[in-house]
Design an enzyme around this catalytic site. Structure first.
Site, PDB file in Angstrom:
ATOM      1  CG  ASP A 181      52.367  31.940 142.074  1.00 54.81           C
ATOM      2  OD1 ASP A 181      50.991  31.860 142.304  1.00 54.81           O
ATOM      3  OD2 ASP A 181      53.130  31.136 143.695  1.00 54.81           O
ATOM      4  CG  ASP A 200      52.688  35.619 147.689  1.00 55.52           C
ATOM      5  OD1 ASP A 200      53.042  36.701 148.809  1.00 55.52           O
ATOM      6  OD2 ASP A 200      51.010  36.615 147.297  1.00 55.52           O
ATOM      7  CB  THR A 234      48.637  36.147 141.365  1.00 55.36           C
ATOM      8  OG1 THR A 234      48.807  36.627 143.296  1.00 55.36           O
ATOM      9  CG2 THR A 234      47.797  37.758 141.558  1.00 55.36           C
ATOM     10  N   GLY A 235      46.581  34.508 143.529  1.00 57.45           N
ATOM     11  CA  GLY A 235      45.598  34.889 144.706  1.00 57.45           C
ATOM     12  C   GLY A 235      45.585  36.532 145.209  1.00 57.45           C
ATOM     13  CE  LYS A 252      46.758  31.236 140.737  1.00 59.85           C
ATOM     14  NZ  LYS A 252      48.649  31.304 141.673  1.00 59.85           N
ATOM     15  CG  ASP A 262      54.065  28.313 145.184  1.00 58.63           C
ATOM     16  OD1 ASP A 262      54.441  28.767 146.711  1.00 58.63           O
ATOM     17  OD2 ASP A 262      53.162  28.902 145.145  1.00 58.63           O
ATOM     18  CB  SER A 263      51.036  26.371 146.336  1.00 56.82           C
ATOM     19  OG  SER A 263      49.735  26.599 147.740  1.00 56.82           O
ATOM     20  CG  ASN A 301      47.141  29.151 144.759  1.00 54.70           C
ATOM     21  OD1 ASN A 301      48.316  29.104 144.542  1.00 54.70           O
ATOM     22  ND2 ASN A 301      46.435  30.576 145.367  1.00 54.70           N
TER      23      ASN A 301
END
Length: 288
Positions: free
Chosen positions: A7, A9, A41-42, A212, A235-236, A238
């Site tokens: 990922d 961010d 990534t988003g 993802k 970390d999140s 998504n």
């Protein structure tokens, strides 16, 4: 490990939104050992590729939460835009609940409200790093417009009518937790959508195939690699779909607790070169 999906961010990027020197070095070390590194990534391709280029990292990308997959040269390997009738339904839900949102399209990211776009990015980065200077965050938010990372449009409806425009993701923001919870529930009732988040105060809406985890699985299959040989770092929320399919899951030290609960290993934070620490830990085990 034959694949490492990372990922951006809150993970690969430090709190100044750049790839740290040690993280870049560790990624290249893994690549030199024959490990296939892919960014998941988003962000859209433009905002993902810029910090990678600055760090000298050349690799494939899974962007917009899996809505697009590109090879290391930027060629599109797969794309899953939202169906336009689903997008209109999403618009209705968000507008009814008075939720601000932005659109990620095949032509770039757009907003219909400059001031709200500035505030949304400030809130996003403040949630990740409350100690960061507000003036720095404001400047970064404004630079997104100056560099073309995001553009101002007059009307989302007009954009949706354009035949050559594909909506890859709808990103909604609100500080009202009750409003967000109600909106998420309504969005989950719409068939064909994937609903996730990259921060507590946002909602990310994509095609159900744009996740993802599905993109990382397809990436590994393309290489003939088992998911048992795939390591993911995130970390999140998504990132959850990646954690559900990978053989080895790494949560950042700054990750949401729900992500840590899914992990096999908890690394250092994104501002402590947590990606480099995790990669080197795993590579050292591989070399034994």
């Amino acid at each position: 490990m034959k694949v490492i999906a990372i990922d951006m961010d809150g993970t690969l990027l430090g709190n100044v939104h750049e790839v740290t020197a040690e993280n870049a070095k560790a990624v290249k070390e893994a690549q030199q050992l024959g490990v296939n590194v892919v960014i998941a990534t988003g962000r859209d391709e433009k905002e993902a590729r810029s910090p990678l280029k600055q760090a000298g990292i050349i690799c494939p990308t899974i962007t917009v939460n899996g809505a697009q997959v590109r090879d290391e040269d930027g060629n599109v390997l797969s794309s899953y835009p939202l169906l336009k009738e689903k997008t209109r339904h999403v618009f209705d839900v968000l507008l009814t609940n008075d939720i601000y949102f932005e659109l990620y399209t095949n032509h770039g990211t757009v907003t219909d409200n400059y001031d709200k776009a500035i505030q949304a990015i400030i809130d996003f980065f403040h949630a990740a790093n409350p100690a960061q200077d507000i003036n720095t965050m404001q400047q970064f938010a404004k630079e997104r417009f100056e560099t073309g990372a995001i553009s101002l449009v007059a009307s989302y409806d007009e954009l949706l009518e354009q035949e050559d425009t594909e909506i890859l993701k709808v990103l909604a923001f609100s500080k009202d937790e009750e409003k967000l919870s109600k909106t998420r529930a309504q969005l989950h009732d719409i068939d064909g959508l994937a609903v996730s988040a990259s921060a507590p105060d946002n909602i990310e809406i994509t095609h159900k195939q744009a996740q993802k985890g599905l993109a990382v699985t397809a990436f590994a299959e393309r290489l003939g690699i088992s998911m048992d040989e795939v390591m993911v770092i995130g970390d999140s929320f998504n990132d959850v779909s990646m954690f559900k399919v990978a053989g080895y899951k790494v949560a950042m030290g700054n990750a949401e607790q729900a992500i840590k609960d899914l992990a096999d290993f908890i690394s250092k934070s994104n501002d402590e070169d947590g990606v480099a620490f995790a990669i080197r830990q795993k590579l050292s085990h591989m070399s034994r």
